[in-house]
Design a protein around this motif. Structure first.
Motif, PDB file in Angstrom:
ATOM      1  N   VAL A  55      28.071   3.987   1.657  1.00 55.93           N
ATOM      2  CA  VAL A  55      29.427   4.362   2.058  1.00 55.93           C
ATOM      3  C   VAL A  55      29.519   4.233   3.570  1.00 55.93           C
ATOM      4  O   VAL A  55      28.742   4.853   4.303  1.00 55.93           O
ATOM      5  CB  VAL A  55      29.755   5.804   1.617  1.00 55.93           C
ATOM      6  CG1 VAL A  55      31.190   6.152   2.002  1.00 55.93           C
ATOM      7  CG2 VAL A  55      29.545   5.964   0.110  1.00 55.93           C
ATOM      8  N   ARG A  80      26.108  -1.593  -3.954  1.00 58.31           N
ATOM      9  CA  ARG A  80      27.558  -1.405  -3.944  1.00 58.31           C
ATOM     10  C   ARG A  80      27.964  -0.756  -2.619  1.00 58.31           C
ATOM     11  O   ARG A  80      27.166  -0.078  -1.973  1.00 58.31           O
ATOM     12  CB  ARG A  80      27.996  -0.533  -5.127  1.00 58.31           C
ATOM     13  CG  ARG A  80      28.093  -1.297  -6.430  1.00 58.31           C
ATOM     14  CD  ARG A  80      28.762  -0.465  -7.512  1.00 58.31           C
ATOM     15  NE  ARG A  80      27.798   0.365  -8.211  1.00 58.31           N
ATOM     16  CZ  ARG A  80      28.116   1.186  -9.219  1.00 58.31           C
ATOM     17  NH1 ARG A  80      29.382   1.280  -9.620  1.00 58.31           N
ATOM     18  NH2 ARG A  80      27.190   1.899  -9.806  1.00 58.31           N
ATOM     19  N   ALA A  82      31.315   1.187  -0.228  1.00 56.04           N
ATOM     20  CA  ALA A  82      32.594   1.900  -0.195  1.00 56.04           C
ATOM     21  C   ALA A  82      32.952   2.128   1.263  1.00 56.04           C
ATOM     22  O   ALA A  82      32.083   2.091   2.138  1.00 56.04           O
ATOM     23  CB  ALA A  82      32.516   3.225  -0.948  1.00 56.04           C
ATOM     24  N   THR A  98      41.928   1.195  -0.299  1.00 57.59           N
ATOM     25  CA  THR A  98      41.306   2.485  -0.026  1.00 57.59           C
ATOM     26  C   THR A  98      42.124   3.160   1.061  1.00 57.59           C
ATOM     27  O   THR A  98      42.081   2.751   2.217  1.00 57.59           O
ATOM     28  CB  THR A  98      39.845   2.305   0.448  1.00 57.59           C
ATOM     29  OG1 THR A  98      39.088   1.692  -0.587  1.00 57.59           O
ATOM     30  CG2 THR A  98      39.224   3.647   0.803  1.00 57.59           C
ATOM     31  N   ILE A 107      35.083   9.058  -3.357  1.00 60.45           N
ATOM     32  CA  ILE A 107      34.289   7.898  -3.764  1.00 60.45           C
ATOM     33  C   ILE A 107      33.297   8.279  -4.861  1.00 60.45           C
ATOM     34  O   ILE A 107      33.155   7.574  -5.878  1.00 60.45           O
ATOM     35  CB  ILE A 107      33.546   7.307  -2.545  1.00 60.45           C
ATOM     36  CG1 ILE A 107      34.551   6.769  -1.511  1.00 60.45           C
ATOM     37  CG2 ILE A 107      32.587   6.217  -2.989  1.00 60.45           C
ATOM     38  CD1 ILE A 107      35.434   5.647  -2.003  1.00 60.45           C
ATOM     39  N   THR A 117      35.746  -1.293  -9.960  1.00 57.16           N
ATOM     40  CA  THR A 117      35.475  -1.618  -8.562  1.00 57.16           C
ATOM     41  C   THR A 117      36.240  -2.896  -8.189  1.00 57.16           C
ATOM     42  O   THR A 117      36.851  -3.533  -9.043  1.00 57.16           O
ATOM     43  CB  THR A 117      33.974  -1.830  -8.338  1.00 57.16           C
ATOM     44  OG1 THR A 117      33.513  -2.880  -9.204  1.00 57.16           O
ATOM     45  CG2 THR A 117      33.216  -0.549  -8.642  1.00 57.16           C
ATOM     46  N   PHE A 300      32.942  -3.243  -4.117  1.00 54.03           N
ATOM     47  CA  PHE A 300      33.416  -2.047  -3.454  1.00 54.03           C
ATOM     48  C   PHE A 300      33.891  -0.996  -4.456  1.00 54.03           C
ATOM     49  O   PHE A 300      34.710  -1.303  -5.342  1.00 54.03           O
ATOM     50  CB  PHE A 300      34.563  -2.380  -2.495  1.00 54.03           C
ATOM     51  CG  PHE A 300      34.137  -3.146  -1.285  1.00 54.03           C
ATOM     52  CD1 PHE A 300      33.674  -2.490  -0.145  1.00 54.03           C
ATOM     53  CD2 PHE A 300      34.196  -4.534  -1.274  1.00 54.03           C
ATOM     54  CE1 PHE A 300      33.277  -3.207   0.983  1.00 54.03           C
ATOM     55  CE2 PHE A 300      33.800  -5.255  -0.169  1.00 54.03           C
ATOM     56  CZ  PHE A 300      33.343  -4.601   0.975  1.00 54.03           C
ATOM     57  N   VAL A 301      33.384   0.216  -4.298  1.00 54.82           N
ATOM     58  CA  VAL A 301      33.907   1.360  -5.045  1.00 54.82           C
ATOM     59  C   VAL A 301      35.165   1.834  -4.336  1.00 54.82           C
ATOM     60  O   VAL A 301      35.179   2.004  -3.110  1.00 54.82           O
ATOM     61  CB  VAL A 301      32.863   2.485  -5.107  1.00 54.82           C
ATOM     62  CG1 VAL A 301      33.456   3.731  -5.782  1.00 54.82           C
ATOM     63  CG2 VAL A 301      31.619   2.017  -5.842  1.00 54.82           C
ATOM     64  N   ILE A 302      36.236   2.034  -5.072  1.00 56.42           N
ATOM     65  CA  ILE A 302      37.505   2.483  -4.502  1.00 56.42           C
ATOM     66  C   ILE A 302      37.924   3.785  -5.172  1.00 56.42           C
ATOM     67  O   ILE A 302      37.532   4.064  -6.313  1.00 56.42           O
ATOM     68  CB  ILE A 302      38.599   1.414  -4.648  1.00 56.42           C
ATOM     69  CG1 ILE A 302      38.787   1.033  -6.111  1.00 56.42           C
ATOM     70  CG2 ILE A 302      38.239   0.176  -3.809  1.00 56.42           C
ATOM     71  CD1 ILE A 302      39.909   0.045  -6.341  1.00 56.42           C
TER      72      ILE A 302
END
Length: 303
Positions: A55, A80, A82, A98, A107, A117, A300-302
């Motif tokens: 992150v 991954r 974020a 985001t 997140i 994602t 990307f984690v959103i």
């Protein structure tokens, strides 16, 4: 639960004076680099501790610095990612949706809930005959783009950020270009060779390349949003600029734009050679003989 690590940039606009990151869950590793040279060691620590989600708490510049070092730190297998958008500019966060104010808890909750994602390719800057990229980011520009970035930095100094800074910069750059005479440095551009336009150097008012899909204020400089590396070139001096600019911003596919030196291209890579500077995600660097190419696909984690 996925193992997470936080890169917290204490120098990012919204992090200054906060005293440090908010209290973290016990299983989240936090890295607070005192200076850029410490970042690689922090990323290697995350990789060594099995962190699968990195992150990034900062703006576009912080993301650029992390992406530049991340493949080496992780041995090519990327985690991954974020973003917590706390910089002066947060173009990537806007692109992947985001919002400002997103927290680490948001997140982690998204991961826990199994939310979809998003993927984006970065772009890579390769210098000369080198194989390894010198830098990675999302938005490259030379010519008027460099001068407009300096205007944006002045706007930041006056308290304009994000979309407001974009608007102020656009107005200032347009006024300077339109009001400048034939010899004005904005209008006369810079001699640059582009590999997909032949071997001869031609004066370019602007070259801008990006892998982003969405831009601040709904601008569509490359036309309709799409994946991949996209390039906008404007010959110098710019012709019919007052008429062309609104069409470029709206993404219009107007035939006369190309006839007057405004060109859009989709490319996997291209070479560019000139003696001036370029800007990558807000930071100026020395130009030269460069290759701009599509980089790896990032997940990307959103929230």
């Amino acid at each position: 639960m996925i193992r997470a690590g936080l890169i917290w940039n204490q120098h990012s606009h919204r992090n200054r004076g906060s005293g440090g990151p908010a209290p973290l869950p016990e299983d989240v590793i936090d890295i607070v680099p005192e200076q850029p040279s410490h970042l690689m060691a922090g990323l290697k620590r995350l990789a060594g501790d099995g962190v699968e989600l990195v992150v990034i708490d900062g703006g576009d510049g912080t993301i650029r610095e992390v992406l530049t070092r991340l493949p080496e730190a992780y041995g090519g297998k990327l985690p991954r990612l974020a973003v917590l958008p706390n910089g002066k500019t947060n173009a990537l966060a806007l692109d992947i949706e985001t919002p400002l104010g997103t927290t680490l808890e948001d997140i982690l909750a998204s991961v826990e809930a199994g939310k979809p994602t998003k993927r984006r390719q970065c772009l890579e800057i390769v210098r000369g005959d080198c194989e390894a990229p010198e830098r990675r980011g999302f938005l490259f520009g030379m010519g008027a783009f460099v001068r407009a970035t300096k205007l944006a930095q002045k706007a930041h100094g006056k308290g304009f950020f994000d979309n407001a800074a974009v608007g102020v910069t656009m107005v200032g750059a347009l006024a300077r270009t339109v009001l400048g005479g034939a010899g004005d440095r904005w209008r006369r551009g810079e001699p640059a060779m582009l590999s997909y336009m032949g071997p001869e150097a031609t004066r370019r008012f602007l070259v801008m390349a990006s892998t982003l899909k969405r831009f601040p204020m709904g601008f569509k400089p490359y036309g309709e949003p799409r994946e991949g590396l996209k390039v906008l070139t404007v010959d110098a001096p710019p012709r019919r600029l007052l008429t062309a600019l609104p069409r470029i911003i709206r993404g219009d596919d107007t035939p006369w734009l190309a006839e007057h030196g405004y060109r859009r291209d989709d490319l996997a890579s291209f070479g560019i050679a000139w003696e001036g500077d370029f800007v990558l995600d807000g930071e100026p660097y020395k130009g030269g003989d460069l290759t701009i190419r599509q980089g790896p696909s990032l997940e990307f984690v959103i929230p």
